[in-house]
Design a protein around this motif. Sequence first.
Motif, short mmCIF file in Angstrom:
data_model
loop_
_atom_site.label_atom_id
_atom_site.label_comp_id
_atom_site.label_asym_id
_atom_site.label_seq_id
_atom_site.Cartn_x
_atom_site.Cartn_y
_atom_site.Cartn_z
N GLU A 30 -3.12 -9.12 4.46
CA GLU A 30 -2.74 -7.91 3.74
C GLU A 30 -3.02 -6.65 4.56
OE1 GLU A 30 -1.11 -9.59 0.35
OE2 GLU A 30 -1.21 -7.47 0.91
N TYR A 31 -4.15 -6.65 5.28
CA TYR A 31 -4.61 -5.45 5.95
C TYR A 31 -4.21 -5.46 7.42
CZ TYR A 31 -7.57 -4.67 1.89
OH TYR A 31 -8.03 -4.44 0.61
N TYR A 33 -4.19 -2.72 11.07
CA TYR A 33 -4.86 -1.55 11.63
C TYR A 33 -4.27 -1.23 13.02
CZ TYR A 33 -8.35 -3.78 8.57
OH TYR A 33 -8.99 -4.41 7.53
N TYR A 48 -4.22 2.77 9.11
CA TYR A 48 -4.30 1.41 8.63
C TYR A 48 -3.42 1.24 7.39
CZ TYR A 48 -7.72 3.14 5.17
OH TYR A 48 -8.34 3.83 4.17
N SER A 49 -3.28 -0.02 7.00
CA SER A 49 -2.44 -0.34 5.85
C SER A 49 -3.12 -1.43 5.04
CB SER A 49 -1.06 -0.81 6.31
OG SER A 49 -0.34 -1.37 5.24
N VAL A 50 -3.13 -1.27 3.72
CA VAL A 50 -3.76 -2.27 2.86
C VAL A 50 -2.73 -3.17 2.20
CG1 VAL A 50 -5.76 -0.79 2.49
CG2 VAL A 50 -3.87 -0.76 0.85
N SER A 93 -5.37 -7.30 12.32
CA SER A 93 -5.10 -7.61 10.92
C SER A 93 -6.28 -8.37 10.35
CB SER A 93 -3.82 -8.45 10.78
OG SER A 93 -4.00 -9.76 11.27
N THR A 96 -8.80 -9.45 4.13
CA THR A 96 -9.22 -8.34 3.27
C THR A 96 -10.04 -7.40 4.11
OG1 THR A 96 -11.35 -9.28 2.59
CG2 THR A 96 -9.42 -9.91 1.30
N HIS A 97 -10.47 -6.28 3.51
CA HIS A 97 -11.36 -5.34 4.19
C HIS A 97 -12.73 -5.95 4.37
CE1 HIS A 97 -10.40 -1.33 5.33
NE2 HIS A 97 -9.79 -1.04 4.24
#
Lengths: 113, 110
Positions: A30-31, A33, A48-50, A93, A96-97
């Motif tokens: 999902e994430y 950067y 970044y993108s979530v 990538s 999750t965070h």
Amino acid sequence: NAGVTQTPKFRVLKTGQSMTLLCAQDMNHEYMYWYRQDPGMGLRLIHYSVGEGTTAKGEVPDGYNVSRLKKQNFLLGLESAAPSQTSVYFCASSYTHRGTEAFFGQGTRLTVV
Amino acid sequence: TQLLEQSPQFLSIQEGENLTVYCNSSSVFSSLQWYRQEPGEGPVLLVTVVTGGEVKKLKRLTFQFGDARKDSSLHITAAQPGDTGLYLCAGEDSNYQLIWGAGTKLIIKP
């Protein structure tokens, strides 16, 4: 397994030119950067993108734009390159965070003359 | 601004010697990751430590998270040329962002 793939690997730009760096991941993360790495300064987060369709600013966003139209791709754009943007750019990538492993591409070495 | 300071910045030792690199901050982190980066490649995760005081071992590498979760160390026993690389630490802050240290460049001479 491809993991995270960045293109191009090397590029030389003249001041004022524009370019787009492409990042593709095949892990369904999902994430994503974009970082830049400069000697003695470690990795600095640009954007970044979530998730698909989302983007957010990181620590050093000025002069860069990003788009995440598809979940697997994260594009970094330089509209008018400056010598200060000479750096090595890494895409990463993660699932999750929170405390999870970030997988990195091999980097793009960009020189702006 | 949160900072992660790594020391030393550069270390060159002979094969077989032991070494320790440090990652220090005044901030508390939820977790801390150690990565190794080889020339021309992206960083690769070695370990994640989460609990204060936690110790993890990866063959000859021992990682420790400080009791207060503000610092960490990486100890390598009997270093080998294959350990050569840039070692980076990254702490996860309260906003789930990774704060990166500048790295320790390690060279192990045969």
